[in-house]
Design an enzyme around this catalytic site. Sequence first.
Site, PDB file in Angstrom:
ATOM      1  N   HIS A  25     -21.229  29.144  34.187  1.00 38.11           N
ATOM      2  CA  HIS A  25     -22.167  28.745  33.135  1.00 38.11           C
ATOM      3  C   HIS A  25     -22.373  27.235  33.098  1.00 38.11           C
ATOM      4  CE1 HIS A  25     -23.476  28.710  28.720  1.00 38.11           C
ATOM      5  NE2 HIS A  25     -24.307  29.542  29.300  1.00 38.11           N
ATOM      6  N   LYS A  70     -23.615  23.376  33.951  1.00 41.14           N
ATOM      7  CA  LYS A  70     -24.824  22.656  34.350  1.00 41.14           C
ATOM      8  C   LYS A  70     -24.383  21.246  34.723  1.00 41.14           C
ATOM      9  CE  LYS A  70     -26.229  25.873  31.229  1.00 41.14           C
ATOM     10  NZ  LYS A  70     -25.352  26.564  30.262  1.00 41.14           N
ATOM     11  N   ASP A  90     -25.081  10.436  44.028  1.00 39.87           N
ATOM     12  CA  ASP A  90     -24.468   9.247  44.651  1.00 39.87           C
ATOM     13  C   ASP A  90     -23.201   8.782  43.946  1.00 39.87           C
ATOM     14  OD1 ASP A  90     -26.545   9.297  46.425  1.00 39.87           O
ATOM     15  OD2 ASP A  90     -27.665   7.638  45.500  1.00 39.87           O
ATOM     16  N   HIS A 100     -30.643  25.932  21.376  1.00 38.80           N
ATOM     17  CA  HIS A 100     -29.691  26.314  22.415  1.00 38.80           C
ATOM     18  C   HIS A 100     -28.599  25.265  22.612  1.00 38.80           C
ATOM     19  CE1 HIS A 100     -28.587  27.356  26.730  1.00 38.80           C
ATOM     20  NE2 HIS A 100     -28.577  28.548  26.168  1.00 38.80           N
ATOM     21  N   LYS A 145     -25.234  22.886  22.391  1.00 39.68           N
ATOM     22  CA  LYS A 145     -23.806  23.176  22.236  1.00 39.68           C
ATOM     23  C   LYS A 145     -23.079  21.849  21.995  1.00 39.68           C
ATOM     24  CE  LYS A 145     -25.302  26.234  25.745  1.00 39.68           C
ATOM     25  NZ  LYS A 145     -25.539  27.405  25.023  1.00 39.68           N
ATOM     26  N   ASP A 150     -16.001  13.360  11.976  1.00 38.69           N
ATOM     27  CA  ASP A 150     -15.432  12.142  11.370  1.00 38.69           C
ATOM     28  C   ASP A 150     -15.975  10.827  11.923  1.00 38.69           C
ATOM     29  OD1 ASP A 150     -13.916  13.909   9.923  1.00 38.69           O
ATOM     30  OD2 ASP A 150     -12.073  13.597  11.059  1.00 38.69           O
TER      31      ASP A 150
END
Length: 473
Positions: free
Chosen positions: A214, A216, A221, A391, A393, A398
């Site tokens: 899952h 990404k 370089d 979508h 996440k 604090d």
Amino acid sequence: MVLSIFTTLYILIGILIIIRLLLNGMRPTNTLAWILVIFTIPVGGIFLYLMLGRNRRKNKLFKLKHTPKVTSYIQKALKHYAPITKYEYNEHRKLISLITQNSYFAPCSGNDLRLLKNGEATFRAIFEALKNAEHFIHFEYYIFEEGALTNELFELFAEKINSGVKIRIIYDGIGSRSLSSSYIKKLQKIGVEIHRFLPIRFGKFLTSINYRNHRKIIVIDNTIAFTGGINVSDKYVVGDPDLGIWHDMHLQLKGPIVHSLQVIFALDWYLITKRDDIFDPTYFSKYPNVGSSTAQIVHSGPDSDFSAARQLFFSMINEAKDYVYITNPYIIPGESILEALQVAALSGVDVRLLLSDNSDSVIVRWCVRSYFERLLQAGVKIYLFSEGFLHSKTIVADDTISSVGTTNLDIRSFEQNYEVNAVIYDDSFAFALKNDFLKDCDKSIQLNYDTFVQRPWQDRLREGMAKIFSPVL
């Protein structure tokens, strides 16, 4: 006669599975649930267990991290950036130690981190970085979906290959199942090395279908990298007919922290190709400080000893003193995270959850909502975002610590998926993420406990039925 032999064989296999469950130390509720499934669903119960019930973390299906070659590579890689000392960031020393033990990456300073909100800003930054690539591009995505973006990528990849840039791509066999063989062949023809992560094949169907990559990740370089929630799909730019624009948060990283993402890509590349061609030290370089942010990479998967992703969220929630704000589309927390959220809210911490009012799955939508009543009762504030599909996440607490990554707040991400998150120890970054969260809350609908408990019984029934499937969602 044949039926009795089959019945006896089925019972024997069932007993062997029960012994396996007991030896693996699975939670009693899970053990009982699988026993009921095996002996109440003829034939199908065993197949369901083989696909969804086996403890990969216990059985170590993937023994990648324990090979001498991998250990040597990781040790060499970690020498190329200077981690902060254990005396710095005393406020989060327990979390830092936890992540280091689980993911072997210590936090490092001198990074430049940039929040990228939504598809347009993210892909603009990604394409700009890709155009400047001189040596290599490493690309790893759960969803790699054909459309205008992939057509543009193809043209850019062809140009870069012609100028001597090496391009490697990992895509997930389930998340990118719509990726056509013709597009893959086009990439291979121009010189792109592209591989599926755990392809679904006859003979390996039961051992691979439930364990997905899952992540990404883009590394260019070893000077700039990207990670976050955004996949390669046009729905982040032009939307889709059912949900509209997909809203998400991504992260651009420069500095020593890029090495950590390069290591993760290299390990995944080795896992699926069995080649160590990018374990070469030339893929690393000494970094000057390019910014003021300190960050740490957390990676998690079914080959880990512990669920680093779950422990990250659990620790950040428990450590919060004033507030903890979480944006996530799939909040199916399990008992430990649910308890942590309730305890934090009941202790006076301002706990807020921002979710999408829309969902790309009916069963997931009702399963997520099945937790709302208990959370609201404890004082957790829940906001539903209705402008398209949210979508993102992220988690921030604090004004000192935050995380952007790929991990959903569900059992699948905690136990079955390969995930990656960047944890940022930076007050200004946390403050910016908090302000963005509050702006999205202003555009959302806040749920009220007294109103929610009066929802129709049909909704309660849908929630209860969907919740049964929470361990596999």
